[in-house]
Design a protein around this motif. Structure first.
Motif, short mmCIF file in Angstrom:
data_model
loop_
_atom_site.label_atom_id
_atom_site.label_comp_id
_atom_site.label_asym_id
_atom_site.label_seq_id
_atom_site.Cartn_x
_atom_site.Cartn_y
_atom_site.Cartn_z
N ILE A 67 3.15 14.53 -9.40
CA ILE A 67 4.21 15.55 -9.46
C ILE A 67 4.68 15.75 -10.90
CG2 ILE A 67 6.60 16.04 -8.79
CD1 ILE A 67 5.97 14.72 -6.10
N THR A 68 4.86 14.65 -11.67
CA THR A 68 5.38 14.75 -13.05
C THR A 68 4.36 15.30 -14.03
OG1 THR A 68 4.76 12.44 -13.45
CG2 THR A 68 7.00 12.86 -12.69
N ARG A 69 3.04 15.17 -13.74
CA ARG A 69 2.02 15.61 -14.68
C ARG A 69 1.49 17.01 -14.38
NH1 ARG A 69 1.44 13.52 -19.39
NH2 ARG A 69 -0.78 14.04 -19.35
N VAL A 70 1.39 17.35 -13.14
CA VAL A 70 0.73 18.60 -12.76
C VAL A 70 1.72 19.74 -12.59
CG1 VAL A 70 -0.71 19.72 -11.04
CG2 VAL A 70 -1.17 17.34 -11.70
N VAL A 71 2.81 19.46 -11.90
CA VAL A 71 3.73 20.55 -11.58
C VAL A 71 4.32 21.21 -12.82
CG1 VAL A 71 5.92 21.09 -10.43
CG2 VAL A 71 4.21 19.60 -9.31
N LEU A 86 0.83 -1.21 0.00
CA LEU A 86 0.00 0.00 0.00
C LEU A 86 0.86 1.26 0.00
CD1 LEU A 86 -2.79 1.26 0.17
CD2 LEU A 86 -2.68 1.05 2.66
N GLY A 87 1.93 1.22 0.74
CA GLY A 87 2.83 2.36 0.76
C GLY A 87 3.46 2.62 -0.61
N LEU A 88 3.86 1.55 -1.32
CA LEU A 88 4.43 1.72 -2.67
C LEU A 88 3.42 2.33 -3.63
CD1 LEU A 88 6.49 -1.60 -3.02
CD2 LEU A 88 7.38 0.71 -2.68
N LEU A 89 2.14 1.86 -3.53
CA LEU A 89 1.11 2.41 -4.42
C LEU A 89 0.90 3.90 -4.16
CD1 LEU A 89 -1.53 -0.48 -4.36
CD2 LEU A 89 0.03 0.13 -6.22
N LEU A 90 0.84 4.29 -2.91
CA LEU A 90 0.67 5.71 -2.59
C LEU A 90 1.85 6.53 -3.08
CD1 LEU A 90 -0.83 5.44 1.01
CD2 LEU A 90 -2.02 6.07 -1.09
N LEU A 91 3.07 5.98 -2.93
CA LEU A 91 4.26 6.69 -3.40
C LEU A 91 4.24 6.87 -4.92
CD1 LEU A 91 7.00 7.97 -2.78
CD2 LEU A 91 8.02 5.67 -2.95
N GLY A 92 3.80 5.80 -5.66
CA GLY A 92 3.73 5.90 -7.12
C GLY A 92 2.71 6.95 -7.57
N ALA A 93 1.54 6.99 -6.88
CA ALA A 93 0.53 7.99 -7.25
C ALA A 93 1.04 9.40 -7.00
CB ALA A 93 -0.75 7.73 -6.44
N LEU A 94 1.78 9.60 -5.93
CA LEU A 94 2.33 10.91 -5.64
C LEU A 94 3.35 11.34 -6.68
CD1 LEU A 94 2.55 13.31 -3.71
CD2 LEU A 94 4.27 12.01 -2.41
#
Length: 330
Positions: free
Chosen positions: A67-71, A55-63
């Motif tokens: 960052i790469t698409r919005v920022v 679950l932690g890896l999935l949350l890290l991937g979504a974050l």
């Protein structure tokens, strides 16, 4: 019945609080034994830890994805989608070679330089091109009717009044009826009941006639035209000033699908080749300054090829034909 109890023999060690140690009990009833506490097994603990890590890896991937698409889109000039293209501009006519040669000090040149969108091509001598025909606009007079019965005399109800005019007139007449034997012919007079000035000839169904009248300034002018013809015939007669003849550049190829008239501007003498595949076409060439008689007359039965020459003065060429034809420079 009583039973005797014998305490264990041997010395006993005192307890930590000073009370004598009871020592081990030899008998404990089964129903009085305490229940064992249940605990978490090793396998279950490992499974929970693995799920938490996933679950932690999935949350890290979504974050990272966010960052790469919005920022980048929030930073000017650094990635993101391309900005929308600007709206298309209106095309502006380019100046012609003649306008390029015009002095830039003249008022018209300065005006053109300030407003290029208003630039237009210089007027051409071409008035009509392609499939040339007799004039249809700018008529001096126009009349149409129907013969309910055959008419072979000048009847007043069909008289066509010709307005007062200067110079020659181009007369056209046609039959709109589909009946096979429909026909109409015209006679022109200097006045009602007066002398005939022109016999214009006859046309049949689907045909158009064309003729110049009042080209001789010394002859009486036409004031009335009488149509005559077969019963059940629809007809139309029009008169045009000579200025309404279409003008075509000298040396340009001209085509047609029936009778036509064309004026050529003055220039070098020009030879043409007239070709037609059907009918009995004829070609007449006039000097524009004297339309009372032709300078050249050619005819033939299709397929036909005729040599036609336009003189150096302004010319008028009349083509009498029922089918397709071409007049091309040699």
């Amino acid at each position: 019945m009583s039973s005797s109890y014998t305490p264990p023999s041997g010395p006993q060690e005192p307890s930590q609080d000073g009370s004598p140690d009871q020592g081990p009990q030899e008998y404990v009833p089964a129903y009085g034994a305490p229940t064992a506490r249940e605990g978490t097994s090793v396998k279950t603990a490992i499974l929970l830890i693995g799920l938490a890590a996933l679950l932690g890896l999935l949350l890290l991937g979504a974050l990272l994805w966010a960052i790469t698409r919005v920022v980048p889109t929030m930073l000017p000039g650094d990635g993101g989608e391309d900005p929308p293209a600007p709206p298309p501009t209106t095309a502006v006519a380019q100046p012609t070679a003649a306008q390029d040669r015009e002095s830039t000090t003249s008022p018209s040149a300065a005006s053109n330089a300030q407003s290029p969108a208003r630039t237009t091509e210089p007027p051409r001598a071409v008035a009509r091109s392609g499939n040339l025909e007799v004039p249809t606009e700018g008529a001096l007079f126009s009349k149409e009717g129907t013969f309910e019965e055959t008419v072979l005399e000048e009847k007043s109800e069909f008289a066509i009044e010709v307005p007062d005019h200067d110079g020659p007139l181009l007369i056209t007449w046609s039959v709109a009826s589909d009946r096979e034997n429909a026909g109409v012919f015209l006679n022109a007079y200097e006045s009602k009941g007066g002398d005939m000035t022109e016999h214009l000839g006859a046309v049949n169904s689907g045909q158009t006639g064309m003729m110049l009248i009042d080209a001789d300034p010394n002859a009486p002018k036409t004031t009335v035209i009488y149509p005559e013809g077969n019963s059940d015939t629809e007809w139309k007669v029009q008169g045009f000033p000579a200025s309404q003849m279409p003008r075509v550049e000298r040396g340009a190829e001209i085509t047609g699908g029936g009778p036509a008239v064309v004026a050529l501007p003055a220039g070098e003498e020009q030879d043409y080749r007239f070709t037609s595949e059907e009918g009995v076409p004829r070609v007449e060439v006039y000097d524009k300054d004297d339309l009372s008689s032709w300078t050249q007359f050619e005819y033939g039965t299709g397929p036909v090829e005729l040599d036609v020459t336009a003189g150096s003065a302004e010319q008028v060429i009349m083509v009498h034909a029922d089918g397709e034809w071409t007049l091309e420079p040699r």
